[in-house]
Structure formats: C-alpha cells, structure tokens
Write a protein that holds these residues in place. Sequence first.
Motif, PDB file in Angstrom:
ATOM      1  N   LEU A  96       0.813  -1.214   0.000  1.00  0.00           N
ATOM      2  CA  LEU A  96       0.000   0.000   0.000  1.00  0.00           C
ATOM      3  C   LEU A  96       0.847   1.265   0.000  1.00  0.00           C
ATOM      4  O   LEU A  96       0.499   2.257  -0.631  1.00  0.00           O
ATOM      5  CB  LEU A  96      -0.919   0.014   1.225  1.00  0.00           C
ATOM      6  CG  LEU A  96      -2.230  -0.752   1.133  1.00  0.00           C
ATOM      7  CD1 LEU A  96      -2.968  -0.684   2.458  1.00  0.00           C
ATOM      8  CD2 LEU A  96      -3.115  -0.200   0.028  1.00  0.00           C
ATOM      9  N   GLN A 100      -1.582   7.181  -0.447  1.00  0.00           N
ATOM     10  CA  GLN A 100      -2.013   6.935  -1.813  1.00  0.00           C
ATOM     11  C   GLN A 100      -2.569   8.232  -2.399  1.00  0.00           C
ATOM     12  O   GLN A 100      -3.276   8.973  -1.706  1.00  0.00           O
ATOM     13  CB  GLN A 100      -3.091   5.836  -1.860  1.00  0.00           C
ATOM     14  CG  GLN A 100      -2.647   4.492  -1.301  1.00  0.00           C
ATOM     15  CD  GLN A 100      -2.716   4.434   0.212  1.00  0.00           C
ATOM     16  OE1 GLN A 100      -3.647   4.967   0.818  1.00  0.00           O
ATOM     17  NE2 GLN A 100      -1.731   3.808   0.831  1.00  0.00           N
ATOM     18  N   MET A 141      -9.186   0.059   0.357  1.00  0.00           N
ATOM     19  CA  MET A 141      -8.004  -0.580  -0.211  1.00  0.00           C
ATOM     20  C   MET A 141      -7.331  -1.489   0.808  1.00  0.00           C
ATOM     21  O   MET A 141      -6.859  -2.583   0.466  1.00  0.00           O
ATOM     22  CB  MET A 141      -7.015   0.482  -0.707  1.00  0.00           C
ATOM     23  CG  MET A 141      -7.485   1.263  -1.919  1.00  0.00           C
ATOM     24  SD  MET A 141      -6.267   2.470  -2.459  1.00  0.00           S
ATOM     25  CE  MET A 141      -4.907   1.396  -2.925  1.00  0.00           C
ATOM     26  N   GLU A 145      -6.651  -5.347   0.163  1.00  0.00           N
ATOM     27  CA  GLU A 145      -5.266  -5.832   0.151  1.00  0.00           C
ATOM     28  C   GLU A 145      -5.050  -6.901   1.219  1.00  0.00           C
ATOM     29  O   GLU A 145      -4.250  -7.813   1.030  1.00  0.00           O
ATOM     30  CB  GLU A 145      -4.303  -4.664   0.378  1.00  0.00           C
ATOM     31  CG  GLU A 145      -4.227  -3.664  -0.769  1.00  0.00           C
ATOM     32  CD  GLU A 145      -3.674  -4.270  -2.038  1.00  0.00           C
ATOM     33  OE1 GLU A 145      -3.161  -5.410  -1.997  1.00  0.00           O
ATOM     34  OE2 GLU A 145      -3.748  -3.613  -3.084  1.00  0.00           O
ATOM     35  N   TYR A 156     -13.268  -5.948  -5.664  1.00  0.00           N
ATOM     36  CA  TYR A 156     -13.982  -4.681  -5.479  1.00  0.00           C
ATOM     37  C   TYR A 156     -15.321  -4.755  -6.215  1.00  0.00           C
ATOM     38  O   TYR A 156     -15.418  -5.365  -7.284  1.00  0.00           O
ATOM     39  CB  TYR A 156     -13.196  -3.505  -6.068  1.00  0.00           C
ATOM     40  CG  TYR A 156     -11.973  -3.077  -5.289  1.00  0.00           C
ATOM     41  CD1 TYR A 156     -12.079  -2.574  -4.001  1.00  0.00           C
ATOM     42  CD2 TYR A 156     -10.706  -3.146  -5.861  1.00  0.00           C
ATOM     43  CE1 TYR A 156     -10.961  -2.161  -3.304  1.00  0.00           C
ATOM     44  CE2 TYR A 156      -9.584  -2.733  -5.171  1.00  0.00           C
ATOM     45  CZ  TYR A 156      -9.719  -2.241  -3.890  1.00  0.00           C
ATOM     46  OH  TYR A 156      -8.607  -1.829  -3.201  1.00  0.00           O
ATOM     47  N   ARG A 474      -1.284  -5.025  -9.656  1.00  0.00           N
ATOM     48  CA  ARG A 474      -2.379  -4.148  -9.251  1.00  0.00           C
ATOM     49  C   ARG A 474      -2.485  -2.894 -10.095  1.00  0.00           C
ATOM     50  O   ARG A 474      -3.497  -2.169  -9.987  1.00  0.00           O
ATOM     51  CB  ARG A 474      -2.186  -3.739  -7.785  1.00  0.00           C
ATOM     52  CG  ARG A 474      -2.342  -4.889  -6.799  1.00  0.00           C
ATOM     53  CD  ARG A 474      -1.626  -4.592  -5.505  1.00  0.00           C
ATOM     54  NE  ARG A 474      -1.937  -5.543  -4.451  1.00  0.00           N
ATOM     55  CZ  ARG A 474      -1.420  -6.756  -4.362  1.00  0.00           C
ATOM     56  NH1 ARG A 474      -0.548  -7.173  -5.264  1.00  0.00           N
ATOM     57  NH2 ARG A 474      -1.751  -7.564  -3.370  1.00  0.00           N
ATOM     58  N   ASP A 478      -5.993  -0.797 -10.580  1.00  0.00           N
ATOM     59  CA  ASP A 478      -6.227   0.535 -10.021  1.00  0.00           C
ATOM     60  C   ASP A 478      -6.749   1.497 -11.086  1.00  0.00           C
ATOM     61  O   ASP A 478      -7.665   2.292 -10.838  1.00  0.00           O
ATOM     62  CB  ASP A 478      -4.935   1.076  -9.410  1.00  0.00           C
ATOM     63  CG  ASP A 478      -4.498   0.286  -8.191  1.00  0.00           C
ATOM     64  OD1 ASP A 478      -5.340  -0.421  -7.602  1.00  0.00           O
ATOM     65  OD2 ASP A 478      -3.305   0.350  -7.821  1.00  0.00           O
TER      66      ASP A 478
END
Length: 623
Positions: A96, A100, A141, A145, A156, A474, A478
């Motif tokens: 992560l 972010q 997230m 994760e 998601y 990922r 994203d």
Amino acid sequence: MGLKDVVIDAWSWLNYKPIFSDPNLGMPHRRAFPEAHASWVPAEDERRLSAYKLLGAYDNNQAAELAELRDGPSARERREYGDPSMFIDTLVAHVLGREQHIVVPGAEQTDADNETAAAAAERVQDLLREWAEDELLPMRMLQCERKAVGLGDGVYLLAWDPDKQRPRLKTYDPGFYFPVLPEDGDGADYPQRVHLAWELPEDPARGLKRRLRRITYELDWIGPATASGVDRQGRAVRAPLMSDATDDTPAVPLIGRGDQVDADGGISRQYPWNDRPTYRTCYLTDATWELGDLKDPHDVDTLPADRARYATNGAGEVLDRLDLYIDFIPVVHVPNTVPPAEEHWGQSSLAKPLQVFDELASTDTDAARASATTGLPMVGISGASIDAKQQYNVGPGVVFKLGADGKLTTIDTSPALRELREHGHDLADRASNVARLPAVSLGTMDPSKVPSGYALELSLGPLDSLIGGMRLARAHKDILLLRFVQRLFLAGQHPDWAGITPLPAKLIRGPYTPTDKGAVLEQVTTAYAAKVISLETALRMLTEAGWPIDDAEKEVEQIQARSFEEARMLADALGNAQEVAAFLGREAPETTQAPAPNLPPVPAQDDEENPVDEGARGSGGNE
C-alpha cells in the motif's frame, strides 16, 4: 491397481497437507471444508475455496483447530504465535505504501498552449479525490489488500447510490467470487458474467430456511425495455414493455430511452464515454434460492430461474436482469501476484513459506514443553532409607532426608531448550528469505548493526523486486477502478460531471522503504537549479519521498507567488506585465505606460572654478 494423480494447479502448493489433499480421495477433507463441497459450488472451485479457508485459519491462529478434524484432539496442542499474520500485515503495509494519491496526467502542467486540457485534467483529478475522501478509499483498499495478500485474491464492487449521488465501493471475500471464464480464451480476459454467491443461515425466528443468495452481473445484447411486475406465482419479476395495440398494428416491444434500432433489428446505445454506439449493456440480477429446492445437480451458474426469489432495490425496481445502462461489469478482481499465462487467480504470499511456518509452529510447541521441565526440573532421589510409598514434591525450602548413601540427581533440560530456540530463529530467518522479507523490513534487525546506508539498501533488494511484482499486478486494476468510477458518475448524471470526458487516472502508492529526505531534497534542489527538471517534477519527487505536499499544483502556485527574482527575469525577457502578473498570481496594473523617470538634480556650477556650459543648460537659447 489404482494410481494417484499428481495435481499441479494454482493451489498445488497445499498438496503436502493431508487435510487439503486426502491420501485416499485426493481432494479436500469434507468435514474441514463443507462449504467447498456444497451442491451449488462448481467442481473446479472446490480446491480454491478450501485453500481460502485454510489460509484464513493460518491468519487467525486456527490451523490447529482445523487440523483437529482429521488428526484428533492432539492437534490442538500446536502452538501458534501469529507469524503468518505478521507477514501478511507487513506485506500489506509495503504494497500500500505510506499514502495513496490519485493523479490525472496533465493536471499539473502549466503550459499556456494546453490550458484547456490541463484545466479538464485538473477538474477530473479534483472530483476523483473528493470521491476518494467521501468513500474512504484508503480503508477500502486496506480491506481488499488484506484479502489479496493473505488469500491470493481480492474483489472490489462498484454500485451507483442514487441517495448519496456517488458510486459506492465495497470489498468482497474472494470465496464469494465466481467468474464464468471462457473455456477457449485467456484466463486474464475480462469475464462476460460474474456471480457473487454465498449461503445464508437458517433463521427460525423469521421462519427462514437455509438459502443461497446470488448477485449476477452479465454483459449481453441490449434488449427491449422492461418494467417490474408479478408472475402467476406471485413472484416479483421483470416483463417487457409493450406498445398499445390497435386494429391495424399489433402490440410490439418498446425500446429504452435513447436506444436506436438498426436495419437488422439490433438495438444500439450511445454511452457518454464512448465515441460510437454499442450493442452491449450490463444486466444485474439479485436472487435467492432455498437450498431445499435445489434437488437436481445445479452449480452457481445454472440455478433454476423458476425457483428464484428476486430482490427489489430502493427505487422499487425488481432486480431480474435490470438494465444498468453501462457497458462494463463493475466488479474488479485484484490478484496478489501476476497470474501465470492463461490463468485468472493470484497466489497468496503465504504459499511458499507455509511449510516453514508449520515447522516453526512445531518447534514452538516443543520449546513450550521443554520450558516446563526447565522451570520445574526433574529430580531423582536414591538412598537406603527412602520410603517408596512416600510422595516428594520439589519446591522452594523443601528438605529431603536421605540415607547414608542417598543422593539427589537433577536433569538439566535447558540445553535442549536453547537448541530449540536457536532452531526457531533459524526457521524464522528461513521464512523471511523464502518470503523475500528482509529482517529490516520486519523490524527484527538492530539498526546499530547496519554497517552503512548502502548495505541497508542492498539488503532491501529482494523486497524491492517482490513489491515491484505485486504492484505490477495491481497497476491495471487501479486504473480500471478509477475508470469505472468516472463512468458511473456520468451514468448517474451527476451535475458536477456534466460535460466532462473521462480521462486516464492513476493511483500512486507511496514509498514503502525508509527514505533519506535530506538526500532526496539535495538531489532535487541540485537538479532544479541546473534546469534539468521542472518544478512540477521536483515536487512530485519530494512527494514520493514522503514530504507533506498535499496538492502539487497549489504548491507550485505558492512557490511562484514568491519568486520575485524569476518574475523580474520574466519581465526582462517578455516585457509583458500581464504575463508577469499571471506568473505571480496577481493582477496586472491598469495602466501600461511606463512611469516618468526620476533623474537626480543637476548641481549648480556658476562659480569661476566650474564654469557652466551655456549649451548644457538647455534653456532654449538661440543657436
């Protein structure tokens, strides 16, 4: 003679465990994994669901409880101290990053030739960041994760909420996720139909039996318009809308608002994010079945429609192939690792070191037993006067009366305990090496033992490659998530998104290793002073290094508002007060005429030593 097949698939790294691959049956233990053997679960998903449950047991220190179903009560003596959970938490934090950021390329540009494009990118970026803050994106997230790292997959789900006027983001356990993958295609292709299914327990208080709920998203051809209704059995269903019949024309199905029928009878629709019409749309079905009604062998994809009970949303629409007016499935599957060719599923970060964790748990169990004999040593008493029937207890202040030849013998088990502890440290190091988690990333290394920063950087090499691969898996997901968010805002006709064209957006994950902010600042300052990088790039580098810069564009404006020396140079180069004022973020003066020069006064020179030149007086005398 029966021969056992050797199964090599995405979960074959668990074949060493008898509870997962029964020696006689070659399949997961039915008592341990009853959910995987449900009648509606496809055969190809049994091992996947069993693997998820087994990995969840390791994460929650319940592997011994699960093993008891096969090995008996003795399996419960196994010690579990949370090492797998600690590895998962560490990897989740690294993948992560510290923070972010949503970035739309072009939003930070200051080129005057592309002001319109930069303003559009900035607008989309601001709206996406506002949505991320309202929807608690970092927390979502983290939830996803945690599933992806521990189980190998995360899910998601996006859905438009008419009350909150924004797309809602929800995470699902991958055990509920059943995509219908093409048999002759690539497993990495986006599925055309996705099921989210799980069992609901019996509720005697409400008179409800055990049920199965299935939410289905399916891409299919655009059909005629439908409306909520009731069938002959009293079930809520959807039925096509028909036109009024007359004496000359029969009733015909109606099409949806904005749809067009071509010459071949196909129905097309123009979506605001596409350049040309499309013939596809996404249908939503939310249905429930009583498990007692599923007599015939049905899997999750072939459940009988005549036994279904369809749900109704807040607007009163029956969720029986409800047209969502979007041309994509709003479900994003996040694999933990890059799937192998033609595969769909990721791999858990516990896959490779799992056997080491088993050995570590066994060593911890043996060490716990040895510590009991070390704390309360074993004592042997010998002597002629010892009464065999007498009981002796070892404790502080206890006196033993021995005979002439009597003696006490103690057994020291501390060397064995010491060996077990050292062996446990070796196994912990082995698990770190296999998982590519250096001791410095786990926080188990003494910082004073690091010889230099360069040596520390070299020790983080395996972690860099690990996190690089995980973030690569990922990166596209994203981008896909933020693309779906923009499309749902347009489909929901949110007023703030009116006239906006969706733009590619990225989710930038922050640094995960310790960074030297002073060294980064020195590099950025030197490069910017040498004019080899722009101010925007310099601020982006500082942001990635952990400097508290929330909005790079506003930071650029604040820096330029105080750059008076650069503004003077800009004025000398252009001679345009409007450009200089725009650079400083201020308004230019109304007059454009230069002020009158303020010259120093001319000294009086009428004395004889300094005669005054009559022509220099400029009194306007005759030549």
